[in-house]
Design a protein around this motif. Sequence first.
Motif, PDB file in Angstrom:
ATOM      1  N   PHE A 274       0.835  -1.203   0.000  1.00 31.89           N
ATOM      2  CA  PHE A 274       0.000   0.000   0.000  1.00 31.89           C
ATOM      3  C   PHE A 274       0.863   1.242   0.000  1.00 31.89           C
ATOM      4  O   PHE A 274       2.010   1.217   0.460  1.00 31.89           O
ATOM      5  N   LYS A 275       0.284   2.348  -0.495  1.00 30.94           N
ATOM      6  CA  LYS A 275       1.003   3.627  -0.448  1.00 30.94           C
ATOM      7  C   LYS A 275       1.204   4.017   1.011  1.00 30.94           C
ATOM      8  O   LYS A 275       0.480   3.527   1.889  1.00 30.94           O
ATOM      9  N   ASP A 277       0.405   6.455   2.938  1.00 35.05           N
ATOM     10  CA  ASP A 277      -0.408   7.439   3.687  1.00 35.05           C
ATOM     11  C   ASP A 277      -1.305   6.786   4.750  1.00 35.05           C
ATOM     12  O   ASP A 277      -2.180   7.426   5.321  1.00 35.05           O
ATOM     13  N   GLU A 279      -3.695   4.601   4.622  1.00 36.08           N
ATOM     14  CA  GLU A 279      -5.026   4.068   4.296  1.00 36.08           C
ATOM     15  C   GLU A 279      -4.911   2.685   3.670  1.00 36.08           C
ATOM     16  O   GLU A 279      -4.124   2.481   2.740  1.00 36.08           O
ATOM     17  N   GLU A 283      -7.965   1.067  -3.376  1.00 40.29           N
ATOM     18  CA  GLU A 283      -7.644   2.262  -4.165  1.00 40.29           C
ATOM     19  C   GLU A 283      -6.293   2.861  -3.772  1.00 40.29           C
ATOM     20  O   GLU A 283      -5.766   3.732  -4.454  1.00 40.29           O
ATOM     21  N   LYS A 284      -5.736   2.408  -2.642  1.00 39.68           N
ATOM     22  CA  LYS A 284      -4.449   2.944  -2.170  1.00 39.68           C
ATOM     23  C   LYS A 284      -3.314   1.918  -2.318  1.00 39.68           C
ATOM     24  O   LYS A 284      -2.331   1.988  -1.591  1.00 39.68           O
ATOM     25  N   SER A 286      -0.046   0.245  -3.847  1.00 40.22           N
ATOM     26  CA  SER A 286       1.122   0.857  -4.487  1.00 40.22           C
ATOM     27  C   SER A 286       1.387   0.180  -5.830  1.00 40.22           C
ATOM     28  O   SER A 286       1.006  -0.974  -6.036  1.00 40.22           O
TER      29      SER A 286
END
Length: 427
Positions: A274-275, A277, A279, A283-284, A286
């Motif tokens: 995941f990115k 941030d 969350e 949709e998040k 990576s």
Amino acid sequence: MADHPKTVITGLDGVPFGMIKYFADSGVMPNTSELISKGIFKRMCSSIPEVSCVAWSSMITGQNPAAHGIFGFMDLLPKSYKMTFPNYSSLKSAPFWDEWAGESVIINVPGTYPVRQMNGVHIAGFVAIDFEKSIYPKPLAADLKQMGYRLDVDAHKAHSDMDSFLADVDKTLSARIEAYRYLWDAVNWQRFMLVFTCTDRLMHFLWDAYENANHQYHSFFCDHFRKIDAVIGEIAGRMGKDDLFVMHSDHGFERLDHEVHINYLLARDGFLQFKQDGEITLEKISPDTKAFALDPARIHLNLKGKYPCGSVEHSEAEGILSQLESLFASLEVDGRKVIRDIYRKEQIYSGPYLDDGPDMILVAAEGFDLKAKLKVHALTGKGPFTGKHTQDTAFLLVKGLADPAIVPDEPAVSDIKGIIEKGLISA
Ligand SMILES: [Zn+2]
């Protein structure tokens, strides 16, 4: 197709072969027992995955997911990681009632919301949101409201107040039976389809009540099947000797020992990232993500061109799928293998929508419920459910076939439409 014989299809959502056999043998379902003695009764395979909307879509169209376009309870919107609920508008093949001549009455088939114009009467099954959009023709909605018809039971009640949930199950079943009786006489139908879905809800929450005769809800559980059997008997008694009677489920059920979180496993082993941030949503993810899962265990490669953050080249796909295969094949919990079967999509699906589907599909071993939850902190868990869907323990019962060989040795849900077609021609 000729005017006669008529066909009646009775669906029991989620009821496994072993349970129907046990209830038939033990006197809980005497009418079903009599039909079994006169008909063809077989264990049946569900769709893959063994999810109601996929299985019922396969049954009513006679197709597999890559042909009818329904791969799961939820799916992603094209070229995105946004979730959507596929419904009847997403179904890309015609249901049998749009293809065959004569009027049909279709009650409570899962995945058939919102209704559309057809020759006869259609009451949608779950997930049906708006009452008016669930009833065709429209004026029938007022009659159904008056008889207290409910589209579905309120399963949320089971989490807080089991007695109130079970009262709701009773009311929903009674109203469904009243609607069937009314439409049986009111419509000049050629085929009549009635699906019972509270069976699935009961088994999710009360599988333990089925297995344990001392459980406080054991008699309620058995009584629910007694009531359905009484309707089966009533229907069988109303049918002509040349009519075709089909009774079946869409998938089976068994005891749930562990939920196993596939996305947790993919993240743990570096396939899903995941990115930064904080969350944790699809949709998040990576661009380093190689694969992610959708419920229950549909594995999607994060392919370049297919998804916004897709980074997997087609040339890399086979290598990653092989790694995933080793990971899943060796997965054990409590010393037991978690995954029974691993399929590549080409092995089980064929049709124009193959590319929309998952790249790999897993079928769980006994007792394991595969899940694609994202916000979990362990490989396994256990929620309020005591029962889980199974792939190969559905049942099929057919009476009135002139030629029993029409039913394959190992039938699947997608065979039922063809069995009825051939059965009516040979009659
Ligand atoms: Zn279910």
